[in-house]
Design a protein around this motif. Structure first.
Motif, PDB file in Angstrom:
ATOM      1  N   SER A  75       0.806  -1.219   0.000  1.00  0.00           N
ATOM      2  CA  SER A  75       0.000   0.000   0.000  1.00  0.00           C
ATOM      3  C   SER A  75       0.844   1.276   0.000  1.00  0.00           C
ATOM      4  N   GLY A  76       2.127   1.175   0.363  1.00  0.00           N
ATOM      5  CA  GLY A  76       2.980   2.356   0.371  1.00  0.00           C
ATOM      6  C   GLY A  76       3.580   2.691  -0.978  1.00  0.00           C
ATOM      7  N   ALA A  77       3.443   1.802  -1.962  1.00  0.00           N
ATOM      8  CA  ALA A  77       4.023   2.037  -3.291  1.00  0.00           C
ATOM      9  C   ALA A  77       3.188   3.055  -4.068  1.00  0.00           C
ATOM     10  N   LYS A  78       3.863   3.903  -4.836  1.00  0.00           N
ATOM     11  CA  LYS A  78       3.204   4.886  -5.690  1.00  0.00           C
ATOM     12  C   LYS A  78       3.651   4.626  -7.128  1.00  0.00           C
ATOM     13  N   LEU A  79       2.807   3.950  -7.881  1.00  0.00           N
ATOM     14  CA  LEU A  79       3.148   3.568  -9.255  1.00  0.00           C
ATOM     15  C   LEU A  79       2.244   4.305 -10.234  1.00  0.00           C
ATOM     16  N   THR A  80       2.861   4.939 -11.236  1.00  0.00           N
ATOM     17  CA  THR A  80       2.113   5.673 -12.251  1.00  0.00           C
ATOM     18  C   THR A  80       2.632   5.303 -13.641  1.00  0.00           C
ATOM     19  N   ASP A  81       1.765   4.723 -14.468  1.00  0.00           N
ATOM     20  CA  ASP A  81       2.064   4.369 -15.865  1.00  0.00           C
ATOM     21  C   ASP A  81       3.152   3.310 -15.992  1.00  0.00           C
ATOM     22  N   VAL A  82       3.455   2.600 -14.912  1.00  0.00           N
ATOM     23  CA  VAL A  82       4.460   1.530 -14.917  1.00  0.00           C
ATOM     24  C   VAL A  82       3.799   0.231 -15.382  1.00  0.00           C
ATOM     25  N   VAL A  83       4.578  -0.654 -16.012  1.00  0.00           N
ATOM     26  CA  VAL A  83       4.095  -1.974 -16.412  1.00  0.00           C
ATOM     27  C   VAL A  83       4.789  -3.033 -15.569  1.00  0.00           C
ATOM     28  N   LEU A  84       4.002  -3.887 -14.911  1.00  0.00           N
ATOM     29  CA  LEU A  84       4.520  -4.994 -14.106  1.00  0.00           C
ATOM     30  C   LEU A  84       4.323  -6.294 -14.868  1.00  0.00           C
ATOM     31  N   ILE A  85       5.371  -7.134 -14.907  1.00  0.00           N
ATOM     32  CA  ILE A  85       5.298  -8.428 -15.612  1.00  0.00           C
ATOM     33  C   ILE A  85       5.879  -9.502 -14.710  1.00  0.00           C
ATOM     34  N   ALA A  86       5.114 -10.563 -14.443  1.00  0.00           N
ATOM     35  CA  ALA A  86       5.587 -11.663 -13.600  1.00  0.00           C
ATOM     36  C   ALA A  86       4.593 -12.814 -13.709  1.00  0.00           C
ATOM     37  N   PRO A  87       5.018 -14.038 -13.363  1.00  0.00           N
ATOM     38  CA  PRO A  87       4.041 -15.131 -13.315  1.00  0.00           C
ATOM     39  C   PRO A  87       2.906 -14.847 -12.332  1.00  0.00           C
TER      40      PRO A  87
END
Length: 412
Positions: free
Chosen positions: A237-249
């Motif tokens: 909940s502390g992460a601030k992600l904007t327009d990032v792409v996450l890729i993982a299984p």
């Protein structure tokens, strides 16, 4: 005599200064006009590109007289990223945007494959807009003594669906399969994970890769950045992600996360309680697992769903489940679960079964709706689920075949 010479010199200096000032004003006026023209033409060029969906990894360059134009179109998660650049006498203007399929008069609000079974509505279910359903139609039902509560079976139009869902652009499917195999790792600039990162879309892609798990909890990451893990990504909940792409299984988005980002997984995705993922966010699961039904037990009945949007979560954008093993016939397996009080403002596209008790403001596409209640599975039942009209007038979404495109977001 000396006074006259001094006056003459002063007049000459003033005249020279005036001429220089006039020239400077004229120069800047011309340059300003060229900058305005370049900006206008870059903008126009991007809108004209919306008529095509052909991906071009290489930059297309056009030189006409004093104008040089450049443009390319490629995918960035769900969206197409369109880049246009116009240069007139070194006055350069650049426009970049996410684009997606625009809605039309024929866009479904509900689309269920025709599998020779009617849609059964139960409880507080409400269907608005255009419903594409099997030819057996819609009927009211009950589950454990809970009956349909509506005054009508649907609030809109009902049309007959086909035996398959509307087709996605196959080029986009290939793109997704390539990037989950690490295609971007060799293309982007490799960087280390830090507490604060920002990369504009004018710069080349940056990639963070780890073979092990990646934990994001107090990082602030913005822009043209991909984070890829060989095992799992956990977003706190502390992460601030904007327009990032996450890729993982496996991708787990914990309770209370807020941001605007894309998630692409191959095993499972969970969006936790009270998350708020603002537009244009997306979550995509490309499922390659092979699960065979066993008629002797109920293991699929109690199996955890692959893709969960938990209670109170809000996703503005796109939810996608793609089944790469369509030969398996998991009739009672839950592939996507949208819990009660969960909301999707946009589109849900599922090549499988949806247990749908939340709200979709937009469109829901599924092979089948199921309801798991009281220890049983009810096929093609919608229990308390609500399909409502999309409130976003200029919404742009999934890349369907033969579709027109519109702007989803201007990039920076």
């Amino acid at each position: 005599m000396q006074f006259a010479i001094l006056i003459s010199v002063l007049i000459a200096v003033l005249l020279s200064a005036f001429l220089l000032l006039t020239h400077v004003h004229s120069f800047f006026r011309i340059k300003s006009q060229e900058a305005i023209v370049a900006f206008d033409q870059a903008n126009r060029q991007l809108f004209e590109s919306l008529e095509q969906d052909k991906i071009s990894k290489d930059t297309v360059v056009s030189i006409v007289d004093i104008k040089t134009s450049k443009q390319f179109i490629n995918y960035h998660g769900v969206w197409q990223k369109r880049y246009t650049e116009v240069d007139i006498h070194n006055q350069k203007a650049v426009k970049i945007a996410y684009t997606g399929t625009e809605r039309s008069d024929n866009t479904p609000n509900l689309y269920i494959e025709d599998r020779n079974s009617p849609i059964v509505v139960v409880g507080a279910t409400r269907l608005e807009g255009k419903s594409y359903i099997p030819k057996q139609g819609i009927k009211a039902g009950n589950i454990s003594g809970k009956y349909y509560q509506g005054n009508a079976l649907y609030y809109g139009r009902v049309l007959e669906s086909k035996t398959s869902l509307p087709e996605m652009n196959p080029e986009w499917i290939r793109y997704l399969e390539n990037i989950i195999q690490g295609d971007l790792i060799g293309q982007g600039e490799m960087i280390a994970l830090e507490k604060e990162l920002k990369n504009t879309f004018y710069n080349p892609l940056q990639v963070i890769y780890d073979r092990g798990p990646v934990f994001l909890d107090d990082e602030k990451i913005t822009g043209n950045i991909v984070i890829q893990s060989g095992t799992k990504i956990i977003v706190g909940s502390g992460a601030k992600l904007t327009d990032v792409v996450l890729i993982a299984p496996e991708i787990i988005i914990k309770t209370g996360v807020r941001g605007s980002f894309q998630s692409i997984a191959t095993k499972n995705i969970k969006i936790g309680r009270k998350c708020y993922l603002s537009y244009p966010s997306s979550a995509i699961l490309i499922d390659k697992k092979i699960i065979k039904e066993d008629g002797q037990n109920n293991q699929l009945l109690y199996a955890k769903p692959d893709f969960v949007i938990d209670k109170g979560a809000v996703v503005e954008g796109v939810i996608v489940y793609l089944n790469k093993n369509k030969s398996t016939n998991n009739r009672i397996k839950t592939h996507v679960e949208i819990a009660s009080n969960a909301t999707v403002i946009g589109e849900v596209y599922c090549q499988g079964n949806v247990d749908f008790q939340g709200t979709v403001l937009g469109s829901l596409y599924a092979q089948q709706c199921i309801a798991r209640q009281s220890g049983s599975v009810y096929l093609n039942h919608i229990y308390n689920g609500k399909i409502l009209l999309n409130p976003v007038i200029d919404y742009a979404g999934l890349p369907f075949v033969n579709s027109k495109y519109s702007i989803a977001k201007w990039l920076y």
